[in-house]
Enzyme design. Structure first.
Site, PDB file in Angstrom:
ATOM      1  N   SER A 129      11.025  16.724 -48.769  1.00 27.00           N
ATOM      2  CA  SER A 129      12.216  16.601 -49.617  1.00 27.00           C
ATOM      3  C   SER A 129      13.040  17.871 -49.462  1.00 27.00           C
ATOM      4  O   SER A 129      12.469  18.954 -49.253  1.00 27.00           O
ATOM      5  CB  SER A 129      11.805  16.462 -51.082  1.00 27.00           C
ATOM      6  OG  SER A 129      12.946  16.525 -51.920  1.00 27.00           O
ATOM      7  N   TYR A 142       6.977  18.978 -58.147  1.00 25.01           N
ATOM      8  CA  TYR A 142       7.498  18.190 -57.020  1.00 25.01           C
ATOM      9  C   TYR A 142       7.956  19.132 -55.896  1.00 25.01           C
ATOM     10  O   TYR A 142       7.543  18.984 -54.741  1.00 25.01           O
ATOM     11  CB  TYR A 142       8.662  17.312 -57.493  1.00 25.01           C
ATOM     12  CG  TYR A 142       9.185  16.392 -56.418  1.00 25.01           C
ATOM     13  CD1 TYR A 142       8.442  15.290 -55.994  1.00 25.01           C
ATOM     14  CD2 TYR A 142      10.407  16.629 -55.798  1.00 25.01           C
ATOM     15  CE1 TYR A 142       8.911  14.451 -54.996  1.00 25.01           C
ATOM     16  CE2 TYR A 142      10.889  15.798 -54.803  1.00 25.01           C
ATOM     17  CZ  TYR A 142      10.130  14.702 -54.406  1.00 25.01           C
ATOM     18  OH  TYR A 142      10.595  13.871 -53.412  1.00 25.01           O
TER      19      TYR A 142
HETATM   20  N1  NAP Z   1      14.710   8.799 -53.030  1.00 25.01           N
HETATM   21  C1  NAP Z   1      14.986  10.077 -52.912  1.00 25.01           C
HETATM   22  O1  NAP Z   1      16.073  10.541 -53.340  1.00 25.01           O
HETATM   23  C2  NAP Z   1      14.020  11.008 -52.214  1.00 25.01           C
HETATM   24  C3  NAP Z   1      14.443  12.332 -51.996  1.00 25.01           C
HETATM   25  C4  NAP Z   1      13.572  13.208 -51.355  1.00 25.01           C
HETATM   26  C5  NAP Z   1      12.329  12.784 -50.931  1.00 25.01           C
HETATM   27  N2  NAP Z   1      11.927  11.488 -51.160  1.00 25.01           N
HETATM   28  C6  NAP Z   1      10.585  11.104 -50.699  1.00 25.01           C
HETATM   29  O2  NAP Z   1      10.666   9.918 -49.929  1.00 25.01           O
HETATM   30  C7  NAP Z   1       9.431   9.189 -50.033  1.00 25.01           C
HETATM   31  C8  NAP Z   1       9.738   7.740 -50.398  1.00 25.01           C
HETATM   32  O3  NAP Z   1      10.320   7.714 -51.689  1.00 25.01           O
HETATM   33  P1  NAP Z   1      11.311   6.561 -52.208  1.00 25.01           P
HETATM   34  O4  NAP Z   1      12.493   7.230 -52.749  1.00 25.01           O
HETATM   35  O5  NAP Z   1      11.452   5.487 -51.196  1.00 25.01           O
HETATM   36  O6  NAP Z   1      10.481   6.058 -53.490  1.00 25.01           O
HETATM   37  P2  NAP Z   1       9.906   4.640 -53.940  1.00 25.01           P
HETATM   38  O7  NAP Z   1      10.917   3.575 -53.721  1.00 25.01           O
HETATM   39  O8  NAP Z   1       9.382   4.894 -55.319  1.00 25.01           O
HETATM   40  O9  NAP Z   1       8.691   4.408 -52.933  1.00 25.01           O
HETATM   41  C9  NAP Z   1       7.509   5.142 -53.029  1.00 25.01           C
HETATM   42  C10 NAP Z   1       6.453   4.441 -52.195  1.00 25.01           C
HETATM   43  O10 NAP Z   1       5.256   5.226 -52.281  1.00 25.01           O
HETATM   44  C11 NAP Z   1       4.169   4.366 -52.546  1.00 25.01           C
HETATM   45  N3  NAP Z   1       3.152   5.093 -53.300  1.00 25.01           N
HETATM   46  C12 NAP Z   1       3.286   5.773 -54.474  1.00 25.01           C
HETATM   47  N4  NAP Z   1       2.102   6.304 -54.845  1.00 25.01           N
HETATM   48  C13 NAP Z   1       1.217   5.965 -53.883  1.00 25.01           C
HETATM   49  C14 NAP Z   1      -0.161   6.209 -53.679  1.00 25.01           C
HETATM   50  N5  NAP Z   1      -0.914   6.895 -54.559  1.00 25.01           N
HETATM   51  N6  NAP Z   1      -0.761   5.698 -52.560  1.00 25.01           N
HETATM   52  C15 NAP Z   1      -0.042   4.997 -51.666  1.00 25.01           C
HETATM   53  N7  NAP Z   1       1.259   4.706 -51.806  1.00 25.01           N
HETATM   54  C16 NAP Z   1       1.875   5.190 -52.898  1.00 25.01           C
HETATM   55  C17 NAP Z   1       4.742   3.177 -53.298  1.00 25.01           C
HETATM   56  O11 NAP Z   1       3.977   2.031 -52.941  1.00 25.01           O
HETATM   57  P3  NAP Z   1       3.148   1.090 -53.964  1.00 25.01           P
HETATM   58  O12 NAP Z   1       3.633   1.368 -55.360  1.00 25.01           O
HETATM   59  O13 NAP Z   1       3.471  -0.298 -53.486  1.00 25.01           O
HETATM   60  O14 NAP Z   1       1.744   1.485 -53.708  1.00 25.01           O
HETATM   61  C18 NAP Z   1       6.146   3.049 -52.692  1.00 25.01           C
HETATM   62  O15 NAP Z   1       6.136   2.171 -51.571  1.00 25.01           O
HETATM   63  C19 NAP Z   1       8.590   9.934 -51.085  1.00 25.01           C
HETATM   64  O16 NAP Z   1       7.664  10.787 -50.428  1.00 25.01           O
HETATM   65  C20 NAP Z   1       9.628  10.773 -51.837  1.00 25.01           C
HETATM   66  O17 NAP Z   1       9.081  11.933 -52.414  1.00 25.01           O
HETATM   67  C21 NAP Z   1      12.744  10.601 -51.792  1.00 25.01           C
END
Ligand code: NAP
Length: 267
Positions: A129, A142
């Site tokens: 991130s 985080y």
């Molecule tokens: N969105 C943003 O603005 C943003 C910014 C910076 C970084 N990120 C990073 O990008 C990545 C994806 O995030 P996103 O925004 O797409 O969020 P999201 O829509 O909430 O997706 C998160 C995914 O992680 C999975 N997950 C959560 N806990 C887990 C666990 N214990 N074991 C296995 N799978 C798990 C969930 O799958 P299930 O619930 O189906 O298991 C879901 O598919 C993350 O690492 C996040 O920190 C996001």
């Protein structure tokens, strides 16, 4: 034969968008979810995996390697948000945050690397991130869990290079996904010394995710990285100002940069 891509946390958001895009581009895509049966609208196979559970990781990877013979690309994307004043967050939630965002990707790398080393090639992409480049207020856990994953990426990259494996990090800025709903929020407690500042911060942070970029932008960037002959160690993907903030942090005196961040979060 098409490249086999394994994406953790592909049931929604960035992981799902990457899987859909890479499938259209001709890759053999496997995604993971903790509850694959509950996810209805994915166009690639989802296998059960919880990054907190090493056995589930071994099983999921074995399933894919038994079917496809290899994993060419691992995308360590599963992660969760954690918000709150460090003093107020219960230690069990802090451990949980590091367990998912830092130890989780380590567990998956440990399980995949023996297969990649055997093949003499592979690419591991750790989704971190831009919050891992600066300690953001009320996101201490985080920011630090993602910052730790950035440094881990650098170390492991050097350790596995001679086996033909590349390890890179990709730091997203704000993307419009479900991350805010899956995030752990320390409850705003009436007697907390941080109540007012934290409440204001929550408001700014949520507005930010809603205004985030389309996850397709991340999917396209990841595709370019996979196709790259010489991938860089670190990538930053996000709106110009978010990426520029990292440049400012390097250029400005610490306290000036701190002031800018505090103004942004109305502290
Ligand atoms: N969105 C943003 O603005 C943003 C910014 C910076 C970084 N990120 C990073 O990008 C990545 C994806 O995030 P996103 O925004 O797409 O969020 P999201 O829509 O909430 O997706 C998160 C995914 O992680 C999975 N997950 C959560 N806990 C887990 C666990 N214990 N074991 C296995 N799978 C798990 C969930 O799958 P299930 O619930 O189906 O298991 C879901 O598919 C993350 O690492 C996040 O920190 C996001």
């Amino acid at each position: 034969m098409s490249k086999v891509v394994f994406i953790t946390g592909a049931s929604s958001g960035i992981g799902k968008a990457m899987g859909e895009y890479l499938k259209v581009k001709g890759y053999t895509v496997y995604g993971t979810s903790r509850n694959p049966d509950r996810v209805k609208d994915v166009v690639f196979p989802l296998v059960a995996l919880d990054v907190l559970d090493a056995d589930s990781i071994t099983k999921a990877i074995k399933e894919v390697v038994d079917k496809e013979g290899k994993i060419d690309v691992l995308i360590n994307n599963a992660g969760k948000g954690i918000m709150g004043a460090m003093e107020d967050i219960d230690i069990s939630e802090i451990e949980g945050g590091f367990n998912t965002n830092f130890l989780g990707p380590i567990r998956v790398m440990k399980a995949v690397l023996p297969f990649m080393r055997k093949e003499g090639k592979g690419l591991i992409i750790n989704v971190t991130s831009l919050a891992g480049y600066s300690g953001l207020p009320f996101r201490s856990i985080y920011s630090s869990s993602k910052g730790a994953l950035e440094l881990l990426t650098e170390s492991v990259s050097m350790e596995v290079k001679s086996f033909g494996v590349n390890v890179v990090s990709v730091a997203p800025g704000s993307f419009a996904t479900n991350i805010a709903s899956g995030r752990y929020y320390t409850p705003v407690s009436e007697d907390s010394a941080y109540k007012e500042a934290y409440s204001k911060n929550l408001k700014v942070s949520d507005e930010y995710v809603d205004q985030g970029l389309d996850p397709l932008v991340m999917a396209k960037a990841i595709h370019k990285i996979i196709e790259s002959k010489k991938p860089k160690v670190h990538y930053k993907i996000g709106a110009f100002m978010e990426r520029f903030s990292v440049v400012l942090k390097r250029a400005l005196p610490d306290r000036v940069y701190e002031k800018l961040i505090m103004n942004h979060y109305k502290l």
